[in-house]
Design a protein around this motif. Structure first.
Motif, PDB file in Angstrom:
ATOM      1  N   ASP A 286      -9.441  -7.125   7.092  1.00 11.71           N
ATOM      2  CA  ASP A 286     -10.404  -8.211   6.952  1.00 11.71           C
ATOM      3  C   ASP A 286      -9.797  -9.355   6.147  1.00 11.71           C
ATOM      4  N   LYS A 287     -10.322 -10.559   6.353  1.00  7.12           N
ATOM      5  CA  LYS A 287      -9.821 -11.734   5.626  1.00  7.12           C
ATOM      6  C   LYS A 287      -9.961 -11.583   4.119  1.00  7.12           C
ATOM      7  N   ALA A 288     -10.996 -10.893   3.690  1.00  8.19           N
ATOM      8  CA  ALA A 288     -11.242 -10.743   2.248  1.00  8.19           C
ATOM      9  C   ALA A 288     -10.410  -9.621   1.630  1.00  8.19           C
ATOM     10  N   PHE A 289      -9.756  -8.830   2.488  1.00 10.46           N
ATOM     11  CA  PHE A 289      -9.044  -7.668   1.974  1.00 10.46           C
ATOM     12  C   PHE A 289      -7.844  -8.103   1.130  1.00 10.46           C
ATOM     13  N   GLY A 290      -7.678  -7.484  -0.033  1.00 10.38           N
ATOM     14  CA  GLY A 290      -6.507  -7.716  -0.866  1.00 10.38           C
ATOM     15  C   GLY A 290      -6.581  -8.911  -1.788  1.00 10.38           C
ATOM     16  N   GLN A 291      -7.727  -9.593  -1.832  1.00  9.36           N
ATOM     17  CA  GLN A 291      -7.817 -10.773  -2.689  1.00  9.36           C
ATOM     18  C   GLN A 291      -7.713 -10.414  -4.165  1.00  9.36           C
ATOM     19  N   SER A 292      -8.050  -9.181  -4.499  1.00  5.55           N
ATOM     20  CA  SER A 292      -7.963  -8.754  -5.895  1.00  5.55           C
ATOM     21  C   SER A 292      -6.610  -8.154  -6.245  1.00  5.55           C
ATOM     22  N   GLU A 293      -5.693  -8.081  -5.269  1.00  5.04           N
ATOM     23  CA  GLU A 293      -4.370  -7.525  -5.521  1.00  5.04           C
ATOM     24  C   GLU A 293      -3.598  -8.409  -6.492  1.00  5.04           C
TER      25      GLU A 293
ATOM     26  N   GLU B 171      -0.999  10.774  14.383  1.00  6.74           N
ATOM     27  CA  GLU B 171      -1.873   9.929  15.187  1.00  6.74           C
ATOM     28  C   GLU B 171      -1.645   8.455  14.844  1.00  6.74           C
ATOM     29  N   LEU B 172      -1.533   7.640  15.867  1.00  2.08           N
ATOM     30  CA  LEU B 172      -1.445   6.194  15.707  1.00  2.08           C
ATOM     31  C   LEU B 172      -2.827   5.585  15.894  1.00  2.08           C
ATOM     32  N   VAL B 173      -3.181   4.633  15.044  1.00  5.97           N
ATOM     33  CA  VAL B 173      -4.448   3.927  15.184  1.00  5.97           C
ATOM     34  C   VAL B 173      -4.224   2.434  14.977  1.00  5.97           C
ATOM     35  N   PHE B 174      -5.050   1.627  15.632  1.00  8.98           N
ATOM     36  CA  PHE B 174      -5.090   0.209  15.315  1.00  8.98           C
ATOM     37  C   PHE B 174      -5.883   0.057  14.023  1.00  8.98           C
ATOM     38  N   ALA B 175      -5.395  -0.801  13.124  1.00  8.36           N
ATOM     39  CA  ALA B 175      -6.015  -0.934  11.802  1.00  8.36           C
ATOM     40  C   ALA B 175      -6.345  -2.396  11.520  1.00  8.36           C
ATOM     41  N   ASN B 176      -7.624  -2.679  11.396  1.00 12.01           N
ATOM     42  CA  ASN B 176      -8.084  -4.034  11.112  1.00 12.01           C
ATOM     43  C   ASN B 176      -8.011  -4.343   9.623  1.00 12.01           C
TER      44      ASN B 176
ATOM     45  N   VAL C 152      -9.596   1.499  13.314  1.00 10.02           N
ATOM     46  CA  VAL C 152     -10.236   1.707  12.019  1.00 10.02           C
ATOM     47  C   VAL C 152     -10.188   0.408  11.222  1.00 10.02           C
ATOM     48  N   ASN C 153     -11.031   0.325  10.218  1.00  7.63           N
ATOM     49  CA  ASN C 153     -11.015  -0.802   9.295  1.00  7.63           C
ATOM     50  C   ASN C 153     -10.442  -0.333   7.963  1.00  7.63           C
ATOM     51  N   VAL C 154      -9.432  -1.027   7.480  1.00 11.64           N
ATOM     52  CA  VAL C 154      -8.819  -0.659   6.210  1.00 11.64           C
ATOM     53  C   VAL C 154      -9.761  -1.033   5.073  1.00 11.64           C
ATOM     54  N   THR C 155     -10.012  -0.079   4.193  1.00 16.64           N
ATOM     55  CA  THR C 155     -10.958  -0.312   3.095  1.00 16.64           C
ATOM     56  C   THR C 155     -10.287  -0.347   1.727  1.00 16.64           C
ATOM     57  N   ARG C 156      -9.083   0.274   1.641  1.00 19.42           N
ATOM     58  CA  ARG C 156      -8.450   0.317   0.321  1.00 19.42           C
ATOM     59  C   ARG C 156      -6.934   0.381   0.448  1.00 19.42           C
ATOM     60  N   TYR C 157      -6.273  -0.530  -0.243  1.00 19.03           N
ATOM     61  CA  TYR C 157      -4.814  -0.496  -0.349  1.00 19.03           C
ATOM     62  C   TYR C 157      -4.486   0.399  -1.551  1.00 19.03           C
ATOM     63  N   ILE C 158      -3.740   1.478  -1.321  1.00 20.36           N
ATOM     64  CA  ILE C 158      -3.485   2.422  -2.399  1.00 20.36           C
ATOM     65  C   ILE C 158      -2.159   2.137  -3.106  1.00 20.36           C
ATOM     66  N   THR C 159      -1.065   2.158  -2.336  1.00 18.36           N
ATOM     67  CA  THR C 159       0.238   1.910  -2.965  1.00 18.36           C
ATOM     68  C   THR C 159       1.288   1.621  -1.907  1.00 18.36           C
ATOM     69  N   PRO C 160       2.280   0.777  -2.227  1.00 20.43           N
ATOM     70  CA  PRO C 160       3.407   0.621  -1.304  1.00 20.43           C
ATOM     71  C   PRO C 160       4.214   1.915  -1.264  1.00 20.43           C
ATOM     72  N   LEU C 161       4.797   2.225  -0.114  1.00 20.14           N
ATOM     73  CA  LEU C 161       5.498   3.502   0.026  1.00 20.14           C
ATOM     74  C   LEU C 161       6.984   3.416  -0.247  1.00 20.14           C
TER      75      LEU C 161
ATOM     76  N   ALA D  25      -8.998   4.151   5.156  1.00 22.60           N
ATOM     77  CA  ALA D  25      -9.804   3.428   6.138  1.00 22.60           C
ATOM     78  C   ALA D  25     -11.254   3.894   6.097  1.00 22.60           C
ATOM     79  N   ASN D  26     -12.078   3.249   6.892  1.00 26.19           N
ATOM     80  CA  ASN D  26     -13.509   3.534   6.864  1.00 26.19           C
ATOM     81  C   ASN D  26     -13.887   4.880   7.480  1.00 26.19           C
ATOM     82  N   ASP D  27     -12.905   5.620   8.003  1.00 22.33           N
ATOM     83  CA  ASP D  27     -13.170   6.983   8.467  1.00 22.33           C
ATOM     84  C   ASP D  27     -12.826   8.011   7.389  1.00 22.33           C
ATOM     85  N   ASP D  28     -12.491   7.499   6.175  1.00 18.73           N
ATOM     86  CA  ASP D  28     -12.168   8.324   5.000  1.00 18.73           C
ATOM     87  C   ASP D  28     -10.834   9.047   5.100  1.00 18.73           C
ATOM     88  N   PHE D  29     -10.001   8.682   6.079  1.00 20.24           N
ATOM     89  CA  PHE D  29      -8.654   9.234   6.166  1.00 20.24           C
ATOM     90  C   PHE D  29      -7.657   8.270   5.538  1.00 20.24           C
ATOM     91  N   LYS D  30      -6.534   8.820   5.117  1.00 17.86           N
ATOM     92  CA  LYS D  30      -5.442   8.005   4.592  1.00 17.86           C
ATOM     93  C   LYS D  30      -4.412   7.776   5.689  1.00 17.86           C
TER      94      LYS D  30
END
Length: 265
Positions: free
Chosen positions: A78-85, A71-76, A11-20, A32-37
């Protein structure tokens, strides 16, 4: 031997929600882009890719033994991910984790397992203790059970502390036949009275073909380690040989479990 082939989705990670939680690994709840958390484990945290390898191997071995894990998934990432964090520590973590990471499906509403509240039957407890002795998991204690109750069933999480031999990579053959004394601290040790009875069943499930299939899941990019000239295929082969040798030497840790239980009586 016919078995269900293990296949992990990517899956591709689309949103960082919160540290656990606080700590060196800083896993996060992400979407992720499959709309699952997912609970996202980062390659740029703590013990890096070795923790991801441990999580992958430990989790899929548990599933092979019939135990429940998310379920375990590989999670991509992206280079641009998190730049606004805004948090610098998290931003550094995200930058250092670009590429392929690992994530577990988030079990919404799950409760942390409490051994005082929930009684685990002897066979299930024995299987989990056997698993953790086999994978040399030092992190399933009363202080940190790494188990959840979800839909009235017991689920195992967090296997990043398994296979601790790989942090030094010295004398893995000796580690493979070790008795694993840390099992004395296992949260389910008091209930694990059927260790000897389930040993043959566990061994049969972890046949050579299945162990090769599990170790073949390790991505090559997770085995580009500093300080070693070994190629990814060579590293993968060591994991496979470790698992085979440890399975064939299970009597060593089975006896350790039985001896540890005697001290509880």
């Amino acid at each position: 031997m016919t078995t269900n082939k293990i296949e992990l989705r990517t899956v591709n990670v689309t949103r960082y929600i919160t540290p656990l939680r606080e700590g060196g690994s800083l896993p996060a709840l992400a979407e992720a882009n499959d709309d699952f958390k997912y609970v996202l484990k980062f390659r740029g945290a703590g013990h890096g890719v070795k923790a991801l390898i441990a999580e992958l191997l430990g989790g899929e071995i548990a599933r092979t033994l019939g135990l429940k894990i998310p379920e375990l998934v590989f999670a991509n990432l992206d280079k641009a991910f998190g730049q606004s964090e805004g948090d610098e520590e998290i931003q550094d973590l995200l930058k250092g984790s670009q590429g392929l990471n690992l994530a577990l499906h988030f079990l919404s509403g799950a409760l942390t397992f409490d051994p005082v509240v929930t009684q685990v039957d002897e066979k299930l407890a024995s299987k989990i203790v056997w698993l953790d002795a086999y994978t040399t998991n030092i992190d399933r204690t009363v202080k940190n059970t790494n188990m959840l109750i979800w839909h009235k069933e017991l689920w195992l999480i967090d296997h990043g502390a398994t296979f601790y031999f790989h942090h030094s990579w010295d004398n893995w053959e000796k580690a493979a036949v070790s008795s694993f004394p840390y099992i004395k601290d296992h949260v389910l040790l008091p209930q694990a009275s059927l260790i000897e009875e389930i040993n043959d069943e566990m061994i049969a499930l972890l046949h050579d073909e299945k162990l090769k299939e599990i170790t073949n899941l390790i991505p090559a990019e997770w085995m580009e380690w500093e300080g070693t000239d070994m190629k990814p295929d060579e590293i993968r082969e060591v994991y496979y040989q470790f698992l085979v040798k440890r399975r064939n030497s299970s009597n060593n840790f089975v006896k350790q479990i039985q001896d540890a239980r005697k001290t509880l009586i």
